[in-house]
Design an enzyme around this catalytic site. Structure first.
Site: not given
Ligand code: C5P
Length: 294
Positions: A8, A92, A94, A96-100, A102, A134
């Site tokens: 994404k 890739p 880490g 910002g593309l949401g791979g994990g 997805s 995500d």
């Molecule tokens: O939800 P996810 O595990 O992807 O989020 C990873 C980290 O990103 C969270 O532990 C939090 O530190 C931060 N996060 C946040 N607010 C969001 C999404 C993510 O602070 N809406």
């Protein structure tokens, strides 16, 4: 069972406020793109969940989001069966593309089929939000959606269902950790209260209507990622990449999610290829992708 797991981009990301659970309320616009990983699911005789992935950046233990997705289904649906999950990584890590996220959504949807569970989308979305903010977007199986709450409250944007954008992605060799970026964001907003007050209040509705009309050149200033300012402070080279992309002839450029992918937008493949050719990327530690909405 062999499944595609798409990446994404965030075309818009505005941070509303920090919540009591330490997450941040967001308003974001997701776009699904055709850059994808391949997930292969196979039944096991025992009850184990075994992950294999050749990419060393991907954990294969219980911290892997695919493992968590399979475990959650086993628990919630009292399934005794196990599964082999093979991840062939192209997205890739880490970046910002949401791979994990997805990959986890693909496992939820895949096991629903493989194990003939018949779970409705609503139930899969409830599972999804336990795994990550995500994950829900990918369960919706749509090209564009607005995300609110932690990003897990999804509003499908049917009005954009025909829109197909082309992108050039530059992914630098950085592994950005989302919790670290949000921590930096909290520090930044504490120190810069004025910056928060005077920040652009942008209208996501205008952005959606311009996208619908494919008025891409008018998107400058509306495409917006509030995390860019803190990420660029910590990784100034990313600002340079954004400028480079803007000067390569693309309509607009932006950082996706918590970074470090920077992407450019255009409405034609030809323009995207021309932009890639004009970028002087030889010797740079970057990955370049040509990708489009799917
Ligand atoms: O939800 P996810 O595990 O992807 O989020 C990873 C980290 O990103 C969270 O532990 C939090 O530190 C931060 N996060 C946040 N607010 C969001 C999404 C993510 O602070 N809406």
């Amino acid at each position: 069972m062999v499944l595609k797991s798409y990446a994404k981009l965030n075309l818009y990301l505005s941070i509303r406020q920090k919540r009591k659970d330490n997450y941040h309320n967001l308003d974001t616009l997701f776009e699904r793109i055709d850059l994808c990983d391949i997930i292969t699911l196979g039944n096991r005789q025992d009850s184990l969940i075994r992950i294999t992935c050749e990419n060393r950046d991907v954990p294969t233990d219980a911290s892997n989001l695919c493992y968590q997705a399979a475990r959650l289904i086993q628990k919630q649906c009292t399934i005794k069966r196990g599964v082999d999950i093979r991840i062939d990584k192209n997205i890739p890590v880490g970046s910002g593309l949401g791979g994990g996220s997805s990959n986890a959504a693909t496992v939820l949807m895949g096991l629903n089929q493989l194990w003939k569970l018949g779970l409705p989308r609503r139930t899969l979305c409830n599972f999804a939000k336990e795994i990550g903010s995500d994950v829900s977007f990918f369960i919706h199986n749509i090209p564009f959606a607005r995300g609110r709450g932690r990003g897990e409250k999804i509003e499908p944007l049917q009005q954009l269902s025909r829109l197909r954008l082309w992108h050039v992605l530059i992914v630098p060799k950085l592994h950005l950790r989302t919790p670290f970026i949000y921590r930096k964001w909290d520090e930044f907003t504490k120190k810069n209260k004025k910056a928060r007050l005077t920040r652009q209040t942008l209208n996501v509705r205008i952005l959606i209507s311009l996208l619908k009309k494919e008025k891409l050149r008018d998107l400058t200033g509306l495409l917006f990622n509030e995390l860019e300012q803190v990420v660029f402070l910590n990784y100034p080279q990313l600002r340079g990449i954004k400028e480079l992309l803007i000067h390569s002839g693309l309509d607009v450029a932006l950082m996706s999610g918590s970074g470090g992918t920077i992407f450019g937008i255009t409405s034609s493949k030809k323009e995207a290829i021309a932009a890639i050719k004009s970028l002087n990327v030889k010797g740079r530690p970057w990955q370049i992708f040509l990708t489009r909405t799917i």
